[in-house]
Write a protein that holds these residues in place. Sequence first.
Motif, mmCIF file in Angstrom:
data_model
loop_
_atom_site.group_PDB
_atom_site.id
_atom_site.type_symbol
_atom_site.label_atom_id
_atom_site.label_comp_id
_atom_site.label_asym_id
_atom_site.label_seq_id
_atom_site.Cartn_x
_atom_site.Cartn_y
_atom_site.Cartn_z
ATOM 1 N N LEU A 284 0.833 -1.206 0.000
ATOM 2 C CA LEU A 284 0.000 0.000 0.000
ATOM 3 C C LEU A 284 0.865 1.251 0.000
ATOM 4 O O LEU A 284 0.598 2.213 -0.745
ATOM 5 N N GLY A 285 1.927 1.225 0.827
ATOM 6 C CA GLY A 285 2.823 2.385 0.881
ATOM 7 C C GLY A 285 3.490 2.663 -0.454
ATOM 8 O O GLY A 285 3.603 3.813 -0.890
ATOM 9 N N LEU A 286 3.916 1.605 -1.144
ATOM 10 C CA LEU A 286 4.550 1.774 -2.455
ATOM 11 C C LEU A 286 3.563 2.341 -3.465
ATOM 12 O O LEU A 286 3.895 3.210 -4.271
ATOM 13 N N GLY A 287 2.309 1.827 -3.421
ATOM 14 C CA GLY A 287 1.297 2.333 -4.347
ATOM 15 C C GLY A 287 1.036 3.809 -4.161
ATOM 16 O O GLY A 287 1.002 4.586 -5.129
ATOM 17 N N LEU A 288 0.862 4.229 -2.917
ATOM 18 C CA LEU A 288 0.634 5.655 -2.636
ATOM 19 C C LEU A 288 1.860 6.487 -2.977
ATOM 20 O O LEU A 288 1.751 7.636 -3.438
ATOM 21 N N ASP A 289 3.030 5.891 -2.778
ATOM 22 C CA ASP A 289 4.274 6.611 -3.071
ATOM 23 C C ASP A 289 4.403 6.905 -4.558
ATOM 24 O O ASP A 289 4.869 7.977 -4.953
ATOM 25 N N TYR A 290 3.996 5.965 -5.408
ATOM 26 C CA TYR A 290 4.074 6.219 -6.852
ATOM 27 C C TYR A 290 3.207 7.416 -7.250
ATOM 28 O O TYR A 290 3.593 8.219 -8.104
ATOM 29 N N PHE A 291 2.048 7.527 -6.621
ATOM 30 C CA PHE A 291 1.200 8.682 -6.915
ATOM 31 C C PHE A 291 1.847 9.965 -6.407
ATOM 32 O O PHE A 291 1.778 11.016 -7.057
ATOM 33 N N LEU A 292 2.468 9.881 -5.233
ATOM 34 C CA LEU A 292 3.187 11.034 -4.702
ATOM 35 C C LEU A 292 4.256 11.493 -5.681
ATOM 36 O O LEU A 292 4.391 12.693 -5.975
ATOM 37 N N LEU A 293 5.022 10.539 -6.220
ATOM 38 C CA LEU A 293 6.069 10.875 -7.177
ATOM 39 C C LEU A 293 5.476 11.426 -8.476
ATOM 40 O O LEU A 293 6.033 12.327 -9.102
ATOM 41 N N GLY A 294 4.317 10.881 -8.866
ATOM 42 C CA GLY A 294 3.676 11.351 -10.087
ATOM 43 C C GLY A 294 3.237 12.797 -10.011
ATOM 44 O O GLY A 294 3.253 13.510 -11.022
ATOM 45 N N PHE A 295 2.862 13.238 -8.801
ATOM 46 C CA PHE A 295 2.401 14.621 -8.617
ATOM 47 C C PHE A 295 3.512 15.549 -8.118
ATOM 48 O O PHE A 295 3.277 16.743 -7.927
ATOM 49 N N ALA A 296 4.713 14.998 -7.903
ATOM 50 C CA ALA A 296 5.797 15.772 -7.281
ATOM 51 C C ALA A 296 6.056 17.080 -8.021
ATOM 52 O O ALA A 296 6.415 17.070 -9.199
ATOM 53 N N PRO A 297 5.921 18.224 -7.311
ATOM 54 C CA PRO A 297 6.161 19.519 -7.964
ATOM 55 C C PRO A 297 7.605 19.989 -7.841
ATOM 56 O O PRO A 297 8.009 20.945 -8.481
ATOM 57 N N ASN A 298 8.386 19.319 -6.981
ATOM 58 C CA ASN A 298 9.760 19.765 -6.764
ATOM 59 C C ASN A 298 10.622 18.582 -6.302
ATOM 60 O O ASN A 298 10.133 17.474 -6.066
ATOM 61 N N ILE A 299 11.914 18.855 -6.172
ATOM 62 C CA ILE A 299 12.871 17.813 -5.790
ATOM 63 C C ILE A 299 12.583 17.274 -4.389
ATOM 64 O O ILE A 299 12.762 16.076 -4.114
ATOM 65 N N GLU A 300 12.131 18.141 -3.502
ATOM 66 C CA GLU A 300 11.875 17.719 -2.123
ATOM 67 C C GLU A 300 10.841 16.590 -2.080
ATOM 68 O O GLU A 300 10.965 15.657 -1.281
ATOM 69 N N TRP A 301 9.839 16.673 -2.935
ATOM 70 C CA TRP A 301 8.839 15.604 -2.990
ATOM 71 C C TRP A 301 9.467 14.296 -3.471
ATOM 72 O O TRP A 301 9.110 13.217 -2.992
ATOM 73 N N LEU A 302 10.377 14.390 -4.421
ATOM 74 C CA LEU A 302 11.064 13.192 -4.897
ATOM 75 C C LEU A 302 11.877 12.549 -3.778
ATOM 76 O O LEU A 302 11.935 11.318 -3.658
ATOM 77 N N ILE A 303 12.506 13.378 -2.956
ATOM 78 C CA ILE A 303 13.301 12.863 -1.841
ATOM 79 C C ILE A 303 12.421 12.097 -0.861
ATOM 80 O O ILE A 303 12.741 10.968 -0.465
ATOM 81 N N VAL A 304 11.291 12.696 -0.484
ATOM 82 C CA VAL A 304 10.354 12.022 0.425
ATOM 83 C C VAL A 304 9.857 10.720 -0.199
ATOM 84 O O VAL A 304 9.780 9.670 0.462
ATOM 85 N N GLY A 305 9.554 10.791 -1.493
ATOM 86 C CA GLY A 305 9.062 9.608 -2.188
ATOM 87 C C GLY A 305 10.065 8.479 -2.207
ATOM 88 O O GLY A 305 9.714 7.304 -2.023
ATOM 89 N N ARG A 306 11.334 8.776 -2.433
ATOM 90 C CA ARG A 306 12.363 7.732 -2.465
ATOM 91 C C ARG A 306 12.594 7.125 -1.082
ATOM 92 O O ARG A 306 12.901 5.930 -0.963
ATOM 93 N N ILE A 307 12.462 7.928 -0.038
ATOM 94 C CA ILE A 307 12.593 7.398 1.329
ATOM 95 C C ILE A 307 11.471 6.399 1.605
ATOM 96 O O ILE A 307 11.704 5.289 2.102
ATOM 97 N N ILE A 308 10.237 6.791 1.260
ATOM 98 C CA ILE A 308 9.093 5.895 1.464
ATOM 99 C C ILE A 308 9.263 4.616 0.640
ATOM 100 O O ILE A 308 9.027 3.505 1.123
ATOM 101 N N ALA A 309 9.696 4.777 -0.619
ATOM 102 C CA ALA A 309 9.868 3.613 -1.483
ATOM 103 C C ALA A 309 10.944 2.679 -0.947
ATOM 104 O O ALA A 309 10.813 1.452 -1.047
ATOM 105 N N GLY A 310 12.005 3.230 -0.393
ATOM 106 C CA GLY A 310 13.067 2.409 0.167
ATOM 107 C C GLY A 310 12.585 1.585 1.348
ATOM 108 O O GLY A 310 12.931 0.407 1.487
ATOM 109 N N ILE A 311 11.766 2.195 2.191
ATOM 110 C CA ILE A 311 11.204 1.467 3.344
ATOM 111 C C ILE A 311 10.269 0.371 2.856
ATOM 112 O O ILE A 311 10.342 -0.782 3.295
ATOM 113 N N GLY A 312 9.373 0.717 1.929
ATOM 114 C CA GLY A 312 8.441 -0.274 1.401
ATOM 115 C C GLY A 312 9.148 -1.362 0.627
ATOM 116 O O GLY A 312 8.783 -2.539 0.699
#
Length: 407
Positions: free
Chosen positions: A85-113
């Motif tokens: 579930l976390g990975l699925g939501l993370d992909y959407f987060l990355l898809g909407f990412a407006p800046n690099i900071e969002w990508l950073i948060v997304g990669r952290i979540i993806a790494g945990i998942g």
Amino acid sequence: MLRSKNASLGFIFVTILIDCIGFGIIIPIVPKLIEKLNGGNIAEASLVGGWLLVLYAIMQFIFSPVLGGLSDRFGRRPVLLISVLGLGLDYFLLGFAPNIEWLIVGRIIAGIGGASFTTASAYIADVSLPEKRAQNFGLIGVAFGVGFIIGPLIGGLLSTVSLRTPFFAAGILSLLNFLYGLFFIPESLDKSNRRAFDWKRANPLGTFYNLKRYPKIIGLIAGLLILYIAGKTIETIWGYYNILKFDWSSAEIGYSLAFVGVLISLVQGGLIRWFIPKYGQIKSIFYGIFFYAIGLALFSIATHSWMMYASLVPYCLGGLCGPAIQGLVSNQIPDNEQGEIQGVFTAMMSVSAIVSPLIMTNLFYQFSKPDAGIYFPGAAFALSAVLCLVGAWVIYRSVKTHTYKLH
């Protein structure tokens, strides 16, 4: 019961496959997306991309034993479902990412998942008969191979729609996988077999500490780690290098990486079964390292796109050495300690995924930025070729120093 176990294995296979597809989807897209969000050139984008890879690998390294311990305490099913579930939501987060900071948060979540590979392996062990475990563990390797073909191919195709579309596709797949697991997959770990969570046992560095018990294999392990660091270069800078040097699109990057996946599957799934028995483990190690070094060196000096594809053939033939080293190491370890040494290999891959991007993206940047004193974008590939020779020397010394059991 058999049908239930087969369904459970199918779910685990799909879970790992989607993880691999998701990672593969991102590789061809990230360079252009970072360049767009960062507002700089492709050399600067590589530095950001390197740190995103490092964050992902660090999270996996830290959380793999943690999630494994939590699954021993609370069961495999909840840990896996939360991860999916976390990975699925993370992909959407990355898809909407407006800046690099969002990508950073997304990669952290993806790494945990993504650290759920440990739990997935435990689930396979739970639902497999002892004589079928090795065969069922092979599903993980199949998922990696198929995922690294499908992922970049999907990423490349969907990138022609937009740079964001592949993230949404991966997110939908993950959420569908979550719903399937939620309604149809049972828990595999009986409550009587669960244990309390122990932070000491969740220490990712403990794996390396245990190596002191096997002094004969330390040289082989050190050489393999060096080769892992060299081999990770293609994951780290492939996209940035080909965009800069040959003006490749995200789609072209995806197609080339799918070709890598096909070649790796041919080597790992077919050639190894003939080559290693014919030439032996030790010769296969050095033949493989030779091919690795040749491929990486050719990448560094390629002047046309077709040369990159041609150079992938010797590079992927280098895949002969990894299984040969692993097999030689495994032969020196008692049967009841094989699981522990496999944990060493997994930890080494995590460490190489942290170290390699830090070195290679910085090297790529220094030799490809507009004001570089020496302009040589292939410097990281050249260094990786040299590292292969260093790894060969370390392994050669170990082979000459010790007598190894070959079977």
